[in-house]
Design a protein around this motif. Structure first.
Motif, PDB file in Angstrom:
ATOM      1  N   TYR A 144      21.296  51.698  18.340  1.00 10.11           N
ATOM      2  CA  TYR A 144      21.501  52.862  18.941  1.00 10.11           C
ATOM      3  C   TYR A 144      22.963  53.458  19.047  1.00 10.11           C
ATOM      4  O   TYR A 144      23.206  54.525  18.786  1.00 10.11           O
ATOM      5  CB  TYR A 144      20.907  52.916  20.376  1.00 10.11           C
ATOM      6  N   GLN A 145      23.836  52.273  19.120  1.00 13.49           N
ATOM      7  CA  GLN A 145      25.252  52.723  19.123  1.00 13.49           C
ATOM      8  C   GLN A 145      25.991  52.493  17.912  1.00 13.49           C
ATOM      9  O   GLN A 145      27.022  52.599  17.883  1.00 13.49           O
ATOM     10  CB  GLN A 145      25.850  51.457  20.016  1.00 13.49           C
ATOM     11  N   LYS A 164      20.037  56.724  14.623  1.00 14.63           N
ATOM     12  CA  LYS A 164      20.943  58.017  14.850  1.00 14.63           C
ATOM     13  C   LYS A 164      20.293  59.051  15.450  1.00 14.63           C
ATOM     14  O   LYS A 164      20.773  59.923  15.976  1.00 14.63           O
ATOM     15  CB  LYS A 164      21.266  58.095  13.382  1.00 14.63           C
ATOM     16  N   LYS A 196      20.237  58.850  19.356  1.00 16.54           N
ATOM     17  CA  LYS A 196      21.549  59.300  19.545  1.00 16.54           C
ATOM     18  C   LYS A 196      21.673  60.364  19.856  1.00 16.54           C
ATOM     19  O   LYS A 196      22.173  61.284  20.908  1.00 16.54           O
ATOM     20  CB  LYS A 196      22.649  58.648  19.080  1.00 16.54           C
ATOM     21  N   LYS A 197      21.147  61.445  18.706  1.00 14.56           N
ATOM     22  CA  LYS A 197      21.256  62.681  18.675  1.00 14.56           C
ATOM     23  C   LYS A 197      20.591  63.555  19.736  1.00 14.56           C
ATOM     24  O   LYS A 197      20.744  64.454  20.411  1.00 14.56           O
ATOM     25  CB  LYS A 197      20.834  63.390  17.373  1.00 14.56           C
ATOM     26  N   SER A 241      19.594  62.336  22.534  1.00 14.62           N
ATOM     27  CA  SER A 241      20.326  61.740  23.737  1.00 14.62           C
ATOM     28  C   SER A 241      21.039  62.713  24.106  1.00 14.62           C
ATOM     29  O   SER A 241      21.510  63.355  25.180  1.00 14.62           O
ATOM     30  CB  SER A 241      20.543  60.182  23.612  1.00 14.62           C
ATOM     31  N   ASP A 242      22.203  62.941  23.165  1.00 12.74           N
ATOM     32  CA  ASP A 242      23.406  63.724  23.340  1.00 12.74           C
ATOM     33  C   ASP A 242      23.246  65.112  23.304  1.00 12.74           C
ATOM     34  O   ASP A 242      23.911  65.896  24.034  1.00 12.74           O
ATOM     35  CB  ASP A 242      24.434  63.450  21.999  1.00 12.74           C
ATOM     36  N   THR A 243      22.200  65.789  22.686  1.00 18.60           N
ATOM     37  CA  THR A 243      21.843  67.241  22.678  1.00 18.60           C
ATOM     38  C   THR A 243      20.787  67.645  23.738  1.00 18.60           C
ATOM     39  O   THR A 243      21.100  68.595  24.186  1.00 18.60           O
ATOM     40  CB  THR A 243      21.751  67.489  21.300  1.00 18.60           C
ATOM     41  N   ASP A 293      19.287  65.808  25.994  1.00 20.17           N
ATOM     42  CA  ASP A 293      19.225  64.494  27.062  1.00 20.17           C
ATOM     43  C   ASP A 293      17.975  64.068  27.204  1.00 20.17           C
ATOM     44  O   ASP A 293      17.237  63.469  28.088  1.00 20.17           O
ATOM     45  CB  ASP A 293      19.191  65.452  28.455  1.00 20.17           C
ATOM     46  N   LYS A 313      15.951  60.572  27.087  1.00 14.38           N
ATOM     47  CA  LYS A 313      16.318  59.327  27.329  1.00 14.38           C
ATOM     48  C   LYS A 313      15.245  58.225  27.540  1.00 14.38           C
ATOM     49  O   LYS A 313      15.402  56.985  27.068  1.00 14.38           O
ATOM     50  CB  LYS A 313      16.912  58.920  28.878  1.00 14.38           C
TER      51      LYS A 313
END
Length: 584
Positions: free
Chosen positions: A19-20, A104, A107-108, A110-112, A114, A116
């Motif tokens: 994930y990181q 990837k 993460k996208k 999560s970032d765009t 939310d 989770k």
């Protein structure tokens, strides 16, 4: 043995690192996890004997990973991994299991958006928010929705009534394939383990354990992963393999050598709490217990391991049946040799709750009687629904009398005793659904709540208590009213219900229908403290349902019941004393 929990630790760390977007470590951690999971010797034992140097001898484990393992074995955690968890959403490991959803994309999301957790993802798909993101689109949404459905299907709790026949079927198919002319592997020792062997009402995955020499283990695994019902092979190793069946159930198979079969059977049957307490007993006695056997502390000498019985015996305990292994006092009782002699299938002499075509049953009265007699029963009670159950073709008084005549006629042609009964509705005021003049002519009255499930606790308790105080009611059917996965138990004060039932000599039913299993084990344990008697009934609606008795029997055993506690273990002459109005 702690190999499995250590492997899971590295799998989780790999998910978080992916994930990181860390490049190489996830692969290294996954490789290490696989090697640990499939390693034939206890990792903790290796570390105790040889230290970190011994760990690095295992393929895929370098000094850094060996440090992590040592830290976990010494402290119960890995500080680095604890910090990793703080930097990733808690739902990341679960999201990583969704097919088509890599680190990837997670993460996208999560970032765009939310996203989770899995719940967040399902909400986003329902709202069609994914299709507007670059790299996703409408087709991605559809595929992810299907992947989530498959994931939830494979991780859902499985009812005992589905899991047990499925496990029997898989074991039979695997034995047949392994013992064929091509494989020639003897699988005389193979059994389901885990919560299924403890006969819990629902289970997660189906776990199977087999005994085979090391050189035969891979043949067994080849047979397992090639079974016709296997849709996906998750993992294939020499000691463990996992598959997903076409209908979505996950099956895990472990193969161990003869000297460890009993230890592995005990370990993988569980429960976790029982095993922890048993390990503590071993430690106090100067032993070390793992899935490979019982050893003298600080020694490689195995004291026991080929059978469960010898492990319990070496620990100074009576053998504890699987159904009791929940850490509810069974180990102390085994130490004092005061475990109950649990009721067994061979103790049962009859079935006191079944339906025919007269109400909502699928088979004729004659067919049901024939099957019950073929099962070796001494007696049955025919208990079709009373008149208020319109949806179940409840019987009016005149229809009931017609049934009585047919029972009298059929009784002349069978050895089995056929009792005239009825599943009589407990109405909203607690009265019974037939007048007293009819109730007193019935051999067995099975009272049941079929409406008003949302009543407040006080009103439901008063309703059931009133019914229990009726002199003609004999058995309280499916006392909590629950349907597994569909309807919660109604609110009722069971302490009061059990108290009044005991005062009035009423019997608590253990309903064997897989959708009910009511009373459950916890309520059985509580009811037994009031001195109550029980009956295990199938509530059959077809001849095929008569085999459901095994599920109710499992709950009775989980509730510590003995033969004397269950009235349908009594011979007919004694049963007549229980149901005093029986007139045949």
């Amino acid at each position: 043995m702690r190999n499995r929990e250590i492997a899971e630790l590295f799998y989780e760390a790999a998910d978080i690192l992916e994930y990181q977007q860390v490049e190489w470590k996830p692969r290294a951690y996954r490789k290490a996890a696989q090697m640990i999971e499939n390693h034939g010797e206890d990792i903790e034992k290796i570390y105790s004997r040889e230290g970190k140097a011994g760990l690095t001898e295992i393929p895929g484990i370098g000094e850094s990973i060996a440090d992590h393992i040592a830290e976990y074995l010494e402290t119960g955690k890995v500080e680095k991994f604890e910090k990793l968890k703080e930097k990733a959403p808690s739902g990341t490991p679960e999201l990583m299991e969704i097919r088509g959803l890599g680190s990837k994309k997670i993460k996208k999301l999560s970032d765009t958006l939310d996203v989770k957790t899995l719940s967040d993802l399902k909400d986003a798909i329902r709202a069609h928010r994914l299709r507007r993101l670059e790299g996703f689109g409408e087709k991605s949404e559809e595929n992810l929705a299907k992947a989530i459905e498959q994931y939830e299907k494979s991780h859902a709790r499985i009812a005992l009534g589905k899991a047990l026949p499925l496990a029997d079927e898989i074991i039979s198919a695997l034995k047949s394939r392994c013992e064929s002319r091509t494989s020639k592997v003897d699988l005389s020792k193979i059994i389901y383990t885990g919560s299924l062997r403890r006969l819990k009402e629902t289970i997660g995955d189906i776990d199977i354990l087999a005994e085979a020499e090391k050189e035969e283990a891979l043949k067994v695994m080849d047979c397992f992963v090639s079974l016709p019902d296997v849709e996906q092979v998750i993992l294939k190793g020499s000691t463990k393999s996992s598959v997903i069946l076409r209908e979505g159930t996950v099956i895990d198979l472990r193969v161990v050598p003869p000297e460890s079969y009993g230890a592995a059977l005990q370990y993988f049957t569980g429960s976790k709490e029982h095993n922890i307490e048993l390990r503590n007993v071993a430690i106090k006695n100067g032993y070390k217990l793992s899935e490979y056997g019982l050893y003298l502390k600080g020694s490689d000498k195995q004291i026991a391991g080929s059978s469960e019985e010898e492990i319990y015996e070496r620990l100074g305990l009576a053998y504890i049946p699987p159904e009791l292994r929940e850490n509810r006092g069974e180990i102390k009782a085994a130490a004092r040799n005061t475990l109950p002699k649990l009721v067994e299938a061979g103790d049962l002499r009859g079935d006191l709750h079944m339906h025919t075509e007269y109400s909502e049953g699928k088979d004729t009265l004659k067919t049901m009687i024939e099957k019950a007699e073929a099962l070796g029963y001494e007696y049955i009670a025919v208990t079709d629904h009373s008149r208020s159950q319109k949806v179940a073709n409840g019987m009016e008084v005149e229809e009931l009398k017609v049934q009585w005549k047919e029972i009298d006629k059929l009784s002349k042609n069978f050895k089995i005793k056929i009792l005239k009964g009825s599943e009589v509705d407990i109405l909203k005021d607690g009265s019974l659904d037939y007048p007293d003049e009819i109730l007193k002519k019935l051999d067995v009255v099975v009272g049941a709540v079929h409406s008003g499930f949302a009543f407040p606790e006080k009103r439901m308790t008063e309703r059931i208590v009133t019914a229990l105080e009726n002199e003609y009611l004999d058995i309280l059917a499916h006392p909590s009213g629950r349907l597994l996965g569909k309807r919660e138990a109604y609110a009722v004060n069971f302490e009061k219900v059990f108290e009044v039932a005991a005062e009035n000599g009423k019997i608590m039913e253990i309903n064997s229908q897989p959708s009910r299993l009511d009373l459950n084990d916890e309520l059985i344990l509580r009811a037994k403290t009031f001195g109550l008697k029980f009956c295990i009934s199938t509530d059959s609606h077809a001849v095929s349902d008569l085999t459901y008795m095994r599920y109710g029997l499992g709950q009775a055993r989980r509730g510590w019941l003995e033969k004397e506690d269950v009235v349908n273990t009594y011979p007919y002459s004694r049963l007549k004393q229980v149901f005093k109005k029986m007139n045949i």
